[in-house]
Design a protein around this motif. Structure first.
Motif: not given
Length: 524
Positions: A464-474, A478-492
């Motif tokens: 999970s640590k390797k993939r946590v910043f990928e888009k839509f990775y959860k 079934s977990a709540y959320g889009s899985g995009i937030g951390l990908a946005i963080c990486k880009n910023i």
């Protein structure tokens, strides 16, 4: 004397045809003419295309009086030139003081007393005249006319060659200017892969100077991306073998000198000598930005489809469930209606949040939204985010601790994007922490600022640590959320030239999301 004149005529004709531009050998020709014809002034005048004006094409360089200058257009009316053209025969002026022509008065002031104008004919048309002038009265006669008649045809031909040469040079200059200023790569290449022309734009687009292509046969094809090389080669061979008349919009990739991929679109035609194809010519246009936009559009469609699928399915399920309750006349319709309303509200909120995040990451990935850089106080931004999110944290029994140093330096950054970065990271910590603590801390490194958002939540395994910043990775689909937030963080963080990573000792051991931003001197 006759033999001497014959040799001089031969010499003059050789001189006339020794250059593509008669102006280059004019003085040498004049010196030869002086051996048999005396003159103080010698000029060649040419008629304009509309036959109303004429110009001094060439004038004796050692003639000091220059009232009638080179390159200036003069009216034909009242001139010796008009009479030469009208009667297509030589004209002699014995004494310019008599003022027979308008220019006689000008030349008389300059000391010229006698004149001879000789017509220059090319393909049956008078194109101009050769004009002799001398300070001696009544000097020119029929013997001068007879002598010059043996030179005039070659001189007329040489002048037309000069005109043609000048037009070619002018066309070449325009062509060269177009090639040198064109943003596209313009090229000519033999069927053996030898470049005859490569425009300077190639260096701007590929990083390699044009001389690299001239020196190395087949160099252009060698820059092609390995996945495109065979396809490009086959298309060019079809053109060279006459199996295709034109090559249009063939898109392919080349590897820039700096290692990045550049997209090009080529259009080419065969070069023929008779019926034989000896090469190709055309241009390559850079389309990298267009391809990025196409890729962005495709990713956006894919991402939207992926992200909206689950909430739309749940909304559809809730509506179906409520419709079935209505049809069966179930006594629990009001209660079921409240459940459906809650499902709809939650999933509509999820849709809105997903759409906002998808659009945000699309803008970031496009690289087309410029940073609005200003002096930013991380202390102030962290204080704002903590204040706004304390309620959400308290609802899950969490405590948010602001451990930012009071004297933490300001940075040059886009405040809005730094705000989004902290919101996503703290929201992520709250989401995966129950009855725990979220702490924001920071430190100053030699060339950067380091900020840590630590929590006592679920923690992460190695995968999970390797993939946590990928888009839509959860970690849990079934977990709540889009899985995009951390990908946005990486880009910023990346567009601010920083780094971001996660540390965790495993499940149940909490996580620390850490990012760095360059420490730059702020503007006061």
């Amino acid at each position: 004397m006759f033999t001497s004149k014959k040799v001089i005529i031969l010499n003059i004709n050789k001189i006339i045809f020794s250059s593509l531009d008669i102006r280059d050998v004019y003085q040498t020709m004049s010196n030869e003419l002086l051996k048999v014809i005396d003159f103080d002034r010698l000029s060649v005048t040419l008629i304009s295309e509309d036959n109303n004006l004429y110009e001094n094409f060439v004038l004796s360089k050692d003639y000091e009086d220059t009232a009638l200058k080179e390159g200036v257009l003069y009216p034909m009316e009242g001139s010796l030139m008009k009479r030469v053209v009208q009667f297509r025969e030589p004209v002699i002026v014995g004494d310019t003081s008599e003022g027979r022509f308008l220019t006689d008065a000008v030349l008389f002031k300059e000391g010229i007393r006698s004149r001879l104008g000789f017509p220059l004919e090319y393909k049956g048309k008078v194109i101009g005249s050769v004009n002799f002038g001398i300070k001696q009265k009544d000097y020119y006669s029929k013997k001068h006319i007879h002598f010059f008649s043996q030179i005039a045809p070659q001189l007329a031909l040489a002048i037309e060659n000069t005109r043609l040469f000048s037009k070619i040079k002018e066309a070449e200059k325009k062509y060269r200017d177009i090639i040198e200023s064109s943003p596209d790569i313009i090229f000519e290449c033999t069927n053996e892969g030898e470049f005859l022309l490569m425009s300077p734009a190639v260096e701007k687009i590929t990083g390699y100077p044009a001389d690299q292509f001239y020196r190395n046969r087949g160099y252009g094809l060698s820059l092609c991306h390995s996945d495109d090389q065979e396809r490009v080669q086959n298309e060019i061979l079809l053109l060279l073998h006459g199996l295709r008349g034109i090559l249009l919009d063939l898109e392919f990739r080349v590897i820039h000198k700096e290692g990045m991929i550049v997209w090009l679109s080529i259009e080419a035609l065969p070069i023929k000598e008779g019926n034989t194809i000896v090469g190709i010519e055309g241009f390559c246009r850079e389309i990298t930005e267009r391809k990025k936009l196409e890729e962005l559009k495709n990713h956006l469609i894919r991402d939207v489809t992926h992200e909206l699928k689950t909430p739309v399915a749940k909304i559809e399920m809730a509506v179906d469930m409520f419709e079935r309750s209505l049809k069966t006349g179930s006594a629990g319709v009001p209660e079921r209606g409240a459940q459906v309303q809650e499902i709809l509200r939650n999933n509509i909120g999820r849709l809105k949040n997903s759409m906002k995040n998808i659009l945000e990451i699309s803008r970031l990935e496009s690289g087309m939204e410029p940073l609005k850089v200003s002096n930013v106080s991380l202390n102030e931004v962290v204080k704002q985010v903590v204040s706004e999110m304390t309620g959400a944290a308290t609802g899950k029994g969490n405590v948010v601790v602001n451990g930012m140093p009071s004297d933490f330096p300001t940075i040059r950054a886009d405040r809005e994007k730094i705000y989004q970065l902290l919101v996503h990271l703290i929201d992520n910590a709250i989401k995966f922490t129950e009855q725990g603590k979220i702490c924001i801390s920071a430190m100053v490194l030699p060339d950067a600022l380091e900020v840590t958002i630590g929590d006592t939540g679920r923690g992460l395994e190695e995968e999970s640590k390797k993939r946590v910043f990928e888009k839509f990775y959860k970690e849990t689909p079934s977990a709540y959320g889009s899985g995009i937030g951390l990908a946005i963080c990486k880009n910023i963080v990346q567009i601010h030239k920083g780094r971001i990573w996660v540390e965790s000792k495993g499940k149940g051991m909490g996580s620390q999301f850490i990012f760095t931003l360059p420490l730059q001197r702020t503007v006061s």
